[in-house]
Design an enzyme around this catalytic site. Structure first.
Site, PDB file in Angstrom:
ATOM      1  CE1 TYR A  56      -3.204  -2.855   0.035  1.00 26.83           C
ATOM      2  CE2 TYR A  56      -3.213  -2.828   2.415  1.00 26.83           C
ATOM      3  CZ  TYR A  56      -3.625  -3.381   1.225  1.00 26.83           C
ATOM      4  OH  TYR A  56      -4.472  -4.464   1.231  1.00 26.83           O
ATOM      5  CG  HIS A 122      -0.980  -8.449  -0.309  1.00 27.81           C
ATOM      6  ND1 HIS A 122      -0.540  -7.162  -0.157  1.00 27.81           N
ATOM      7  CD2 HIS A 122      -2.263  -8.347  -0.732  1.00 27.81           C
ATOM      8  CE1 HIS A 122      -1.520  -6.328  -0.473  1.00 27.81           C
ATOM      9  NE2 HIS A 122      -2.573  -7.033  -0.836  1.00 27.81           N
TER      10      HIS A 122
HETATM   11  P1  NAD Z   1     -13.452   0.144   0.660  1.00 32.36           P
HETATM   12  O1  NAD Z   1     -14.543  -0.643   0.064  1.00 32.36           O
HETATM   13  O2  NAD Z   1     -13.308   0.151   2.139  1.00 32.36           O
HETATM   14  O3  NAD Z   1     -13.605   1.621   0.083  1.00 32.36           O
HETATM   15  C1  NAD Z   1     -12.699   2.636   0.336  1.00 32.36           C
HETATM   16  C2  NAD Z   1     -13.264   3.953  -0.214  1.00 32.36           C
HETATM   17  O4  NAD Z   1     -14.404   4.315   0.560  1.00 32.36           O
HETATM   18  C3  NAD Z   1     -12.286   5.100  -0.098  1.00 32.36           C
HETATM   19  O5  NAD Z   1     -12.374   5.873  -1.276  1.00 32.36           O
HETATM   20  C4  NAD Z   1     -12.821   5.907   1.089  1.00 32.36           C
HETATM   21  O6  NAD Z   1     -12.500   7.258   1.027  1.00 32.36           O
HETATM   22  C5  NAD Z   1     -14.291   5.662   0.987  1.00 32.36           C
HETATM   23  N1  NAD Z   1     -15.015   5.817   2.268  1.00 32.36           N
HETATM   24  C6  NAD Z   1     -14.949   5.052   3.380  1.00 32.36           C
HETATM   25  N2  NAD Z   1     -15.781   5.534   4.333  1.00 32.36           N
HETATM   26  C7  NAD Z   1     -16.376   6.622   3.811  1.00 32.36           C
HETATM   27  C8  NAD Z   1     -17.345   7.565   4.312  1.00 32.36           C
HETATM   28  N3  NAD Z   1     -17.868   7.476   5.522  1.00 32.36           N
HETATM   29  N4  NAD Z   1     -17.728   8.561   3.484  1.00 32.36           N
HETATM   30  C9  NAD Z   1     -17.207   8.669   2.233  1.00 32.36           C
HETATM   31  N5  NAD Z   1     -16.314   7.826   1.708  1.00 32.36           N
HETATM   32  C10 NAD Z   1     -15.897   6.811   2.496  1.00 32.36           C
HETATM   33  O7  NAD Z   1     -12.111  -0.384  -0.014  1.00 32.36           O
HETATM   34  P2  NAD Z   1     -10.630  -0.613   0.426  1.00 32.36           P
HETATM   35  O8  NAD Z   1     -10.041   0.576   1.094  1.00 32.36           O
HETATM   36  O9  NAD Z   1      -9.976  -1.166  -0.760  1.00 32.36           O
HETATM   37  O10 NAD Z   1     -10.713  -1.817   1.476  1.00 32.36           O
HETATM   38  C11 NAD Z   1     -10.604  -1.650   2.852  1.00 32.36           C
HETATM   39  C12 NAD Z   1      -9.352  -2.299   3.382  1.00 32.36           C
HETATM   40  O11 NAD Z   1      -9.402  -3.709   3.189  1.00 32.36           O
HETATM   41  C13 NAD Z   1      -8.021  -1.867   2.752  1.00 32.36           C
HETATM   42  O12 NAD Z   1      -7.546  -0.675   3.307  1.00 32.36           O
HETATM   43  C14 NAD Z   1      -7.146  -3.049   3.075  1.00 32.36           C
HETATM   44  O13 NAD Z   1      -6.698  -2.940   4.411  1.00 32.36           O
HETATM   45  C15 NAD Z   1      -8.108  -4.229   2.985  1.00 32.36           C
HETATM   46  N6  NAD Z   1      -8.034  -4.901   1.656  1.00 32.36           N
HETATM   47  C16 NAD Z   1      -7.176  -5.953   1.528  1.00 32.36           C
HETATM   48  C17 NAD Z   1      -7.042  -6.601   0.310  1.00 32.36           C
HETATM   49  C18 NAD Z   1      -6.085  -7.750   0.204  1.00 32.36           C
HETATM   50  O14 NAD Z   1      -5.485  -8.132   1.182  1.00 32.36           O
HETATM   51  N7  NAD Z   1      -5.903  -8.358  -0.944  1.00 32.36           N
HETATM   52  C19 NAD Z   1      -7.779  -6.173  -0.796  1.00 32.36           C
HETATM   53  C20 NAD Z   1      -8.670  -5.124  -0.636  1.00 32.36           C
HETATM   54  C21 NAD Z   1      -8.793  -4.496   0.597  1.00 32.36           C
END
Ligand code: NAD
Length: 314
Positions: A56, A122
């Protein structure tokens, strides 16, 4: 905040958790001080599980997270990071034992902690599954023996991989899985593998309940891999929520937290205000009428996903 058991780890994790990819500026540039405040806000509001990766922001997220956690008592949070993925291209993956052992040490140093709660492979679908089973996971067992991590997890998009890996390794080796984009308003395919995970005592972490930006009025970033029809339907659903004076993000967060067999759901945001909204929404009952209408719009694309990684891993 509700807390749930994460498999057999003994950890009681907050149902809503902190996705630290946001600190690496994955969606848009993030001011470091704001990101640090977001982490502190999350902890103050009862979030106790944080997920990050060296990938990240190409190590930036781990570095900023390390600064945010400086001075916070270690027992106040559970920390998960990953190894094996270091960039977006196929050549940026390295699941060799040598790289894995080095990677964990680098993460511990950036995060300024003595141990990780979970070390995860990952996006294993980009690798050779035989190597993941025969080399990567044994290397992580060494990491565990050396006290650098308490538990081992695997992460990825294709659900079939979780079952395949779990079937090929000795029971009890894998403690958690992290699945993303498979338990949200438009996709609930994660449900199909919950019994197999439960049977093996593997804890389930759900990520990206907003579909990595799919479920938003702002729309998706350019790199988003979802098919156009999914994007279009999600946009329509977001529009409907807006015309009803609500917000699809609220509905999406509430919906993803509604499955008690999923221990925790990671939401990514580096905004303290967004964190506070998400925590507040998590405590409110879902608007069932609006949910039904949104699910109706999304029905034609329900469980429509995309392929990722090696073809044989999908
Ligand atoms: P997400 O679905 O959580 O969406 C993130 C988006 O939502 C961002 O643009 C953020 O600004 C917005 N958001 C969140 N809360 C909000 C609010 N209250 N109002 C307005 N916008 C809002 O997607 P993500 O960040 O990809 O996933 C969350 C976490 O999951 C990642 O940070 C990571 O830690 C994990 N993840 C892991 C993998 C992996 O291991 N392969 C893959 C995807 C995600």
């Amino acid at each position: 905040m509700e807390y749930r058991p994460l498999g057999k780890t003994g950890m009681q994790v907050s149902a809503l958790s902190f996705g630290a990819s946001s600190l690496g500026g994955v969606f848009h540039d993030v001011d470091e001080q704001t990101g640090i405040r977001a982490v502190r806000t999350a902890l103050d509001l009862g979030i106790n599980f944080i997920d990050v990766s060296p990938f990240y922001g190409l190590t930036k997220a781990e570095t900023v997270l390390g600064r945010a956690l400086a001075g916070v008592p270690r027992e106040r949070y559970f920390l998960a990071t990953k190894c094996g993925r270091y960039g977006a291209q196929p050549e940026d993956f390295d699941f060799s034992a040598e790289r894995i052992l080095k990677s964990v040490d680098e993460s511990l140093s950036r995060l300024s902690v003595d141990y990780l709660d979970i070390i995860q492979v990952h996006d294993m679908e980009f690798g050779d599954i035989r190597q993941v089973v025969a080399e990567t996971i044994p290397a992580l067992l060494k990491v565990k023996e050396r006290g650098k991590a308490r538990f081992i997890g695997i992460t990825g998009l294709p659900l079939v991989m979780f079952v395949r890996v779990a079937e090929q390794i000795v029971a009890g080796t894998i403690d958690t899985i992290l699945s993303y984009c498979h338990y949200e308003l438009n996709d609930t395919s994660l449900l199909a593998i919950l019994p197999a995970m439960e049977q093996r005592g593997i804890g389930v972490i759900n990520a990206s309940p907003l579909g990595m930006g799919l479920l938003s009025v702002r729309g998706t970033p350019k790199w988003h891999p979802a098919p156009d029809e999914v994007k279009e339907r999600c946009r329509r659903a977001a529009g409907l929520c807006q015309t009803r004076g609500s917000n699809i993000i609220k509905l999406a967060v509430q919906y993803s937290l509604g499955e008690p067999r999923i221990a925790t759901t990671l939401v990514g945001t580096a905004s303290p205000e967004n964190i506070a909204s998400n925590v507040a929404w998590a405590a409110e009952p879902i608007d069932q009428q609006l949910l039904n209408e949104v699910l109706e719009i999304l029905k034609p694309v329900h469980n429509v996903t995309w392929q990722q990684g090696r073809p044989e891993n999908n």
